[in-house]
Design an enzyme around this catalytic site. Structure first.
Site, PDB file in Angstrom:
ATOM      1  N   CYS A   3       1.134   7.435  10.401  1.00 14.64           N
ATOM      2  CA  CYS A   3       0.955   7.930   9.031  1.00 14.64           C
ATOM      3  C   CYS A   3       1.745   9.210   8.773  1.00 14.64           C
ATOM      4  O   CYS A   3       1.432   9.970   7.857  1.00 14.64           O
ATOM      5  CB  CYS A   3      -0.525   8.136   8.716  1.00 14.64           C
ATOM      6  N   THR A  14       4.176   4.522   8.048  1.00 17.90           N
ATOM      7  CA  THR A  14       4.058   3.477   9.053  1.00 17.90           C
ATOM      8  C   THR A  14       2.758   3.607   9.831  1.00 17.90           C
ATOM      9  O   THR A  14       2.369   4.706  10.247  1.00 17.90           O
ATOM     10  CB  THR A  14       5.248   3.541  10.032  1.00 17.90           C
ATOM     11  N   THR A  15       2.089   2.483  10.043  1.00 21.23           N
ATOM     12  CA  THR A  15       0.898   2.456  10.869  1.00 21.23           C
ATOM     13  C   THR A  15       0.879   1.171  11.672  1.00 21.23           C
ATOM     14  O   THR A  15       1.727   0.300  11.510  1.00 21.23           O
ATOM     15  CB  THR A  15      -0.381   2.612  10.025  1.00 21.23           C
ATOM     16  N   ARG A  30       0.828  -1.209   0.000  1.00 18.59           N
ATOM     17  CA  ARG A  30       0.000   0.000   0.000  1.00 18.59           C
ATOM     18  C   ARG A  30       0.860   1.256   0.000  1.00 18.59           C
ATOM     19  O   ARG A  30       2.050   1.227   0.307  1.00 18.59           O
ATOM     20  CB  ARG A  30      -0.897   0.015   1.249  1.00 18.59           C
ATOM     21  N   GLY A  31       0.218   2.373  -0.305  1.00 13.73           N
ATOM     22  CA  GLY A  31       0.888   3.645  -0.134  1.00 13.73           C
ATOM     23  C   GLY A  31       0.847   4.068   1.329  1.00 13.73           C
ATOM     24  O   GLY A  31       0.360   3.345   2.192  1.00 13.73           O
ATOM     25  N   GLY A  32       1.361   5.231   1.607  1.00 18.01           N
ATOM     26  CA  GLY A  32       1.317   5.731   2.970  1.00 18.01           C
ATOM     27  C   GLY A  32       2.554   5.362   3.772  1.00 18.01           C
ATOM     28  O   GLY A  32       3.491   4.733   3.265  1.00 18.01           O
ATOM     29  N   GLY A  70      -5.443   3.079   3.297  1.00 13.95           N
ATOM     30  CA  GLY A  70      -4.327   2.866   2.376  1.00 13.95           C
ATOM     31  C   GLY A  70      -4.763   1.935   1.262  1.00 13.95           C
ATOM     32  O   GLY A  70      -5.631   1.079   1.473  1.00 13.95           O
ATOM     33  N   GLY A 102      -7.000  -1.286   2.302  1.00 14.96           N
ATOM     34  CA  GLY A 102      -8.268  -0.680   2.677  1.00 14.96           C
ATOM     35  C   GLY A 102      -8.193   0.165   3.913  1.00 14.96           C
ATOM     36  O   GLY A 102      -7.565   1.229   3.910  1.00 14.96           O
ATOM     37  N   HIS A 150      -1.412  -2.163  13.321  1.00 13.77           N
ATOM     38  CA  HIS A 150      -2.580  -3.042  13.325  1.00 13.77           C
ATOM     39  C   HIS A 150      -2.441  -3.982  14.511  1.00 13.77           C
ATOM     40  O   HIS A 150      -1.332  -4.416  14.833  1.00 13.77           O
ATOM     41  CB  HIS A 150      -2.656  -3.872  12.041  1.00 13.77           C
TER      42      HIS A 150
END
Length: 239
Positions: A187, A93-94, A89-91, A158, A169, A96
């Site tokens: 993000c 660091t996130t 995906r784009g974006g 994303g 998603g 989950h």
């Protein structure tokens, strides 16, 4: 046409969910690769929403992986209590993890009258509609994702596109332990923080419940989709 919905009921390794997503993407790409007469006479795969919770995991977007250092990755892994994975995906660091509803949406944009920008709006509006079912007012800003205030973000967005097939998603915080977000600038947005349905006052709601609500909201917002059809993991593995 139905929106197929597969919810993985227990904590799922990120790599396993990614494998299921890759199978669904490949199914769409295989249809696109058919000779034209056969492709026109063969129904395309329907859209699919894959929802799950994963073990504590940090992911970074494809453009960021070349800049993140081994020291940063070690910090994110938190002494082995969290995983780290690059994502297509784009974006940036996130996070989950448990208590967060991750929703991967795999579909052909043109089958639903969508472009990349309108697909992102569809993801955001679906999350806003789902939050509204629980009395939480979400909105969008100039920054991606869904927000409950100018500084509090309840969901990240994303996507990845290949031959007009969308994947990845949303990540919607339901009752997430928000301390995990303290290890990152989520993000890449300095001065912002994560929130959740629980922090916004929605108590005793499960990720599974929210997954069902999000699936209905997505089906209502997708052109050429009239209902949700629950499917099993075995159906995806047999593609």
């Amino acid at each position: 046409m139905h929106l197929r919905h597969l919810h993985l009921p227990s904590l799922t390794p990120y790599t396993h969910a990614s494998h299921l997503q890759a199978l669904l993407v490949r199914h769409h790409l295989d249809h696109k690769a058919l000779p034209t007469p056969l492709r026109l006479s063969t129904p395309p795969p329907p859209p699919t929403l894959l929802t799950f919770q994963t073990h504590p995991t940090y992911t970074c977007g494809r453009r960021e992986i070349s800049t993140i250092t081994p020291e940063q990755i070690a910090h994110l892994r938190a002494g082995g209590t969290a995983e780290f994975h690059p994502a297509l995906r784009g974006g940036q660091t996130t996070y989950h993890g448990p208590g967060q509803l991750t929703g991967y949406v795999i579909l052909a944009l043109d089958a639903h009258g969508l472009k990349p920008a309108s697909f992102v709006r569809f993801l955001e509006s679906s999350v806003i509609a789902a939050c509204a079912r629980y009395g939480v007012a979400g909105f969008t800003t100039e920054n991606p994702g869904v927000w409950t205030s100018e500084v509090e973000k309840i969901a990240s967005v994303g996507l990845h596109l290949r031959r007009n097939i969308a994947s990845h998603g949303v990540g919607l915080n339901v009752n997430t332990d928000l301390k995990w977000f303290e290890r990152i600038v989520a993000c890449g947005l300095v001065g912002k923080r994560a929130t959740s349905l629980e922090r916004e006052g929605v108590l005793e709601v499960s990720v599974e419940d929210v997954a069902e609500v999000l699936a209905r909201c997505m089906a209502e917002g997708l052109e050429n989709v009239d209902a949700v059809k629950e499917i099993t993991e075995e159906e995806v593995l047999s593609l």
